[in-house]
Write a protein that holds these residues in place. Structure first.
Motif, PDB file in Angstrom:
ATOM      1  N   THR A 210     -19.033  86.072 -22.601  1.00 18.95           N
ATOM      2  CA  THR A 210     -20.161  85.187 -22.923  1.00 18.95           C
ATOM      3  C   THR A 210     -19.662  83.795 -23.295  1.00 18.95           C
ATOM      4  O   THR A 210     -20.240  82.777 -22.872  1.00 18.95           O
ATOM      5  CB  THR A 210     -20.978  85.782 -24.071  1.00 18.95           C
ATOM      6  N   ILE A 211     -18.609  83.737 -24.089  1.00 22.44           N
ATOM      7  CA  ILE A 211     -18.058  82.427 -24.476  1.00 22.44           C
ATOM      8  C   ILE A 211     -17.511  81.693 -23.249  1.00 22.44           C
ATOM      9  O   ILE A 211     -17.684  80.470 -23.102  1.00 22.44           O
ATOM     10  CB  ILE A 211     -16.968  82.603 -25.553  1.00 22.44           C
ATOM     11  N   GLU A 212     -16.850  82.437 -22.352  1.00 22.58           N
ATOM     12  CA  GLU A 212     -16.301  81.812 -21.145  1.00 22.58           C
ATOM     13  C   GLU A 212     -17.400  81.246 -20.250  1.00 22.58           C
ATOM     14  O   GLU A 212     -17.308  80.104 -19.776  1.00 22.58           O
ATOM     15  CB  GLU A 212     -15.470  82.834 -20.365  1.00 22.58           C
ATOM     16  N   ASN A 213     -18.447  82.030 -20.026  1.00 20.01           N
ATOM     17  CA  ASN A 213     -19.510  81.583 -19.128  1.00 20.01           C
ATOM     18  C   ASN A 213     -20.322  80.436 -19.725  1.00 20.01           C
ATOM     19  O   ASN A 213     -20.779  79.546 -18.988  1.00 20.01           O
ATOM     20  CB  ASN A 213     -20.440  82.750 -18.788  1.00 20.01           C
ATOM     21  N   THR A 214     -20.510  80.458 -21.034  1.00 21.76           N
ATOM     22  CA  THR A 214     -21.302  79.396 -21.668  1.00 21.76           C
ATOM     23  C   THR A 214     -20.535  78.084 -21.732  1.00 21.76           C
ATOM     24  O   THR A 214     -21.078  77.015 -21.427  1.00 21.76           O
ATOM     25  CB  THR A 214     -21.717  79.832 -23.080  1.00 21.76           C
ATOM     26  N   SER A 215     -19.269  78.145 -22.122  1.00 20.25           N
ATOM     27  CA  SER A 215     -18.463  76.931 -22.270  1.00 20.25           C
ATOM     28  C   SER A 215     -17.714  76.534 -20.999  1.00 20.25           C
ATOM     29  O   SER A 215     -17.019  75.506 -20.992  1.00 20.25           O
ATOM     30  CB  SER A 215     -17.455  77.118 -23.407  1.00 20.25           C
ATOM     31  N   ARG A 216     -17.821  77.353 -19.937  1.00 23.32           N
ATOM     32  CA  ARG A 216     -17.146  77.071 -18.657  1.00 23.32           C
ATOM     33  C   ARG A 216     -15.635  76.934 -18.856  1.00 23.32           C
ATOM     34  O   ARG A 216     -15.005  75.970 -18.424  1.00 23.32           O
ATOM     35  CB  ARG A 216     -17.711  75.811 -18.020  1.00 23.32           C
ATOM     36  N   THR A 217     -15.057  77.906 -19.523  1.00 22.58           N
ATOM     37  CA  THR A 217     -13.620  77.947 -19.763  1.00 22.58           C
ATOM     38  C   THR A 217     -13.097  79.331 -19.399  1.00 22.58           C
ATOM     39  O   THR A 217     -13.854  80.217 -19.009  1.00 22.58           O
ATOM     40  CB  THR A 217     -13.306  77.645 -21.246  1.00 22.58           C
ATOM     41  N   ARG A 218     -11.790  79.500 -19.526  1.00 19.64           N
ATOM     42  CA  ARG A 218     -11.134  80.803 -19.372  1.00 19.64           C
ATOM     43  C   ARG A 218     -10.313  81.055 -20.626  1.00 19.64           C
ATOM     44  O   ARG A 218      -9.576  80.175 -21.084  1.00 19.64           O
ATOM     45  CB  ARG A 218     -10.247  80.824 -18.129  1.00 19.64           C
ATOM     46  N   ILE A 219     -10.444  82.279 -21.166  1.00 17.48           N
ATOM     47  CA  ILE A 219      -9.812  82.634 -22.439  1.00 17.48           C
ATOM     48  C   ILE A 219      -8.917  83.843 -22.210  1.00 17.48           C
ATOM     49  O   ILE A 219      -9.280  84.783 -21.499  1.00 17.48           O
ATOM     50  CB  ILE A 219     -10.875  82.950 -23.517  1.00 17.48           C
ATOM     51  N   VAL A 220      -7.740  83.809 -22.838  1.00 15.92           N
ATOM     52  CA  VAL A 220      -6.786  84.916 -22.794  1.00 15.92           C
ATOM     53  C   VAL A 220      -6.473  85.307 -24.229  1.00 15.92           C
ATOM     54  O   VAL A 220      -6.046  84.459 -25.038  1.00 15.92           O
ATOM     55  CB  VAL A 220      -5.505  84.528 -22.030  1.00 15.92           C
ATOM     56  N   LEU A 221      -6.673  86.583 -24.551  1.00 13.75           N
ATOM     57  CA  LEU A 221      -6.318  87.120 -25.864  1.00 13.75           C
ATOM     58  C   LEU A 221      -5.003  87.873 -25.725  1.00 13.75           C
ATOM     59  O   LEU A 221      -4.944  88.938 -25.106  1.00 13.75           O
ATOM     60  CB  LEU A 221      -7.414  88.066 -26.370  1.00 13.75           C
ATOM     61  N   ALA A 222      -3.946  87.319 -26.276  1.00 12.69           N
ATOM     62  CA  ALA A 222      -2.626  87.939 -26.233  1.00 12.69           C
ATOM     63  C   ALA A 222      -2.215  88.258 -27.669  1.00 12.69           C
ATOM     64  O   ALA A 222      -1.608  87.400 -28.352  1.00 12.69           O
ATOM     65  CB  ALA A 222      -1.618  87.015 -25.567  1.00 12.69           C
ATOM     66  N   ASP A 223      -2.577  89.457 -28.148  1.00 15.63           N
ATOM     67  CA  ASP A 223      -2.296  89.866 -29.527  1.00 15.63           C
ATOM     68  C   ASP A 223      -2.978  88.885 -30.493  1.00 15.63           C
ATOM     69  O   ASP A 223      -4.195  88.753 -30.471  1.00 15.63           O
ATOM     70  CB  ASP A 223      -0.784  89.961 -29.748  1.00 15.63           C
ATOM     71  N   THR A 224      -2.216  88.186 -31.308  1.00 16.71           N
ATOM     72  CA  THR A 224      -2.814  87.242 -32.261  1.00 16.71           C
ATOM     73  C   THR A 224      -2.918  85.825 -31.697  1.00 16.71           C
ATOM     74  O   THR A 224      -3.417  84.936 -32.392  1.00 16.71           O
ATOM     75  CB  THR A 224      -1.971  87.204 -33.551  1.00 16.71           C
ATOM     76  N   LYS A 225      -2.470  85.612 -30.474  1.00 20.81           N
ATOM     77  CA  LYS A 225      -2.521  84.274 -29.862  1.00 20.81           C
ATOM     78  C   LYS A 225      -3.716  84.188 -28.924  1.00 20.81           C
ATOM     79  O   LYS A 225      -4.056  85.148 -28.233  1.00 20.81           O
ATOM     80  CB  LYS A 225      -1.237  83.980 -29.096  1.00 20.81           C
ATOM     81  N   ILE A 226      -4.325  83.015 -28.893  1.00 22.98           N
ATOM     82  CA  ILE A 226      -5.498  82.756 -28.068  1.00 22.98           C
ATOM     83  C   ILE A 226      -5.203  81.526 -27.211  1.00 22.98           C
ATOM     84  O   ILE A 226      -4.809  80.474 -27.726  1.00 22.98           O
ATOM     85  CB  ILE A 226      -6.757  82.528 -28.926  1.00 22.98           C
ATOM     86  N   HIS A 227      -5.395  81.658 -25.903  1.00 23.87           N
ATOM     87  CA  HIS A 227      -5.153  80.570 -24.952  1.00 23.87           C
ATOM     88  C   HIS A 227      -6.470  80.240 -24.246  1.00 23.87           C
ATOM     89  O   HIS A 227      -7.166  81.147 -23.773  1.00 23.87           O
ATOM     90  CB  HIS A 227      -4.096  80.979 -23.915  1.00 23.87           C
ATOM     91  N   ILE A 228      -6.787  78.957 -24.180  1.00 24.50           N
ATOM     92  CA  ILE A 228      -8.036  78.488 -23.578  1.00 24.50           C
ATOM     93  C   ILE A 228      -7.686  77.454 -22.507  1.00 24.50           C
ATOM     94  O   ILE A 228      -6.859  76.557 -22.736  1.00 24.50           O
ATOM     95  CB  ILE A 228      -8.985  77.867 -24.625  1.00 24.50           C
ATOM     96  N   MET A 229      -8.315  77.568 -21.343  1.00 24.20           N
ATOM     97  CA  MET A 229      -8.121  76.605 -20.257  1.00 24.20           C
ATOM     98  C   MET A 229      -9.480  76.029 -19.862  1.00 24.20           C
ATOM     99  O   MET A 229     -10.430  76.783 -19.606  1.00 24.20           O
ATOM    100  CB  MET A 229      -7.468  77.264 -19.042  1.00 24.20           C
ATOM    101  N   GLY A 230      -9.561  74.709 -19.790  1.00 24.30           N
ATOM    102  CA  GLY A 230     -10.806  74.042 -19.416  1.00 24.30           C
ATOM    103  C   GLY A 230     -10.711  72.559 -19.698  1.00 24.30           C
ATOM    104  O   GLY A 230      -9.639  72.027 -20.009  1.00 24.30           O
ATOM    105  N   SER A 231     -11.839  71.876 -19.599  1.00 20.39           N
ATOM    106  CA  SER A 231     -11.869  70.456 -19.924  1.00 20.39           C
ATOM    107  C   SER A 231     -11.852  70.266 -21.442  1.00 20.39           C
ATOM    108  O   SER A 231     -12.012  71.219 -22.212  1.00 20.39           O
ATOM    109  CB  SER A 231     -13.111  69.796 -19.321  1.00 20.39           C
ATOM    110  N   PHE A 232     -11.669  69.015 -21.862  1.00 16.12           N
ATOM    111  CA  PHE A 232     -11.495  68.747 -23.296  1.00 16.12           C
ATOM    112  C   PHE A 232     -12.741  69.141 -24.082  1.00 16.12           C
ATOM    113  O   PHE A 232     -12.659  69.804 -25.121  1.00 16.12           O
ATOM    114  CB  PHE A 232     -11.190  67.258 -23.488  1.00 16.12           C
TER     115      PHE A 232
END
Length: 270
Positions: A210-232
């Motif tokens: 839901t967060i990805e589709n609403t904000s038009r980003t891609r999110i990766v949950l790697a244990d305690t680290k969170i990576h987000i790709m998208g515009s600023f």
């Protein structure tokens, strides 16, 4: 006798005056005729010193062509195609690959190798001993920032993003990567940390999608680290939603906030 003598003198003076006037008229007529003859013959009479400055000004105003020719812009020929190519030295970049991403990169090697060589014109090789991927520029590289784009593409795949999502970094210029840990927001331990990760992911990944589709980003949950790709701007929207989940907000409240944000984004797009 005296009166008769006076009358003769007055008549003589009148005759002299009339003769002088006739001489002056004849002299003026002769000078005018001489001047006309000289103009018709092409001989220009001498000018006074006062008239020379005015005549020089008139000559400058009448004939401005030499000044225009001197101030005209120079014309340069077009450069050949070989001159536009930069003769810079080859640069090399080495991107480390985590151990758990070595097997996926071997499976998707063709999908990783092709964009780097065809789109960016880079040379790529896999160093298995050092567990890193090495890229460098070549003669086929035309773009200045090709090496940095290739490094971002490989780094995005190493962090856990899909190949098709990472290729967007090569085709678009306004995409970025943002990484942070849950501990950067709030120090959590044990079950509190696992519950925070569960709130971000949701049941079957529903909250993350839901967060990805609403904000038009891609999110990766790697244990305690969170990576987000998208515009600023989109990264900021997704990060705020994830931070509110980490701090303990229920998913329903986060969904409501995302709805308002998505409606505002649609209005701005219109």
């Amino acid at each position: 006798m005296v009166v008769a003598h006076v009358e003769q003198n007055t008549s003589a003076t009148k005759n002299r005056r009339s003769m002088n006037k006739k001489k002056a008229r004849t002299a003026a007529n002769t000078t005018q005729i001489d001047g006309d003859e000289e103009m018709s013959s092409g001989v220009i009479p001498p000018l006074n010193s006062n008239n020379t400055a005015e005549d020089n000004d008139l000559m400058i105003e009448i004939d401005p062509t030499p000044a225009l020719e001197a101030s005209s812009a120079p014309a340069f020929p077009a450069l050949p195609a070989s001159a536009t190519q930069s003769a810079l030295k080859s640069e090399t970049r080495r991107i480390p690959i985590p151990p758990h991403r070595m097997t996926p990169i071997k499976k998707d090697w063709i999908n990783i190798f092709s964009p780097l060589t065809e789109i960016l014109g880079l040379q790529v090789r896999m160093n298995v001993q050092r567990r890193c991927l090495e890229i460098r520029t070549s003669k086929a590289t035309t773009e200045i920032g090709a090496l940095q784009k290739g490094a971002d593409f490989v780094k995005a795949y190493a962090l856990g993003f899909d190949v098709n999502d990472a290729i967007a970094l090569l085709r678009m210029d306004d995409l970025y990567l943002d990484s942070f840990e849950i501990k950067d927001v709030k120090t959590l331990h044990g079950d509190h940390l696992s519950r925070a990760i569960g709130r971000i992911a949701g049941q079957d990944g529903k909250t993350k999608f839901t967060i990805e589709n609403t904000s038009r980003t891609r999110i990766v949950l790697a244990d305690t680290k969170i990576h987000i790709m998208g515009s600023f701007q989109n990264i900021k929207i997704a990060r705020d939603a994830i931070v509110s989940l980490i701090l303990g907000s229920p998913p329903g409240k986060v969904y409501a906030g995302l709805r308002t944000v998505s409606s505002r984004m649609k209005q701005r797009a219109l």
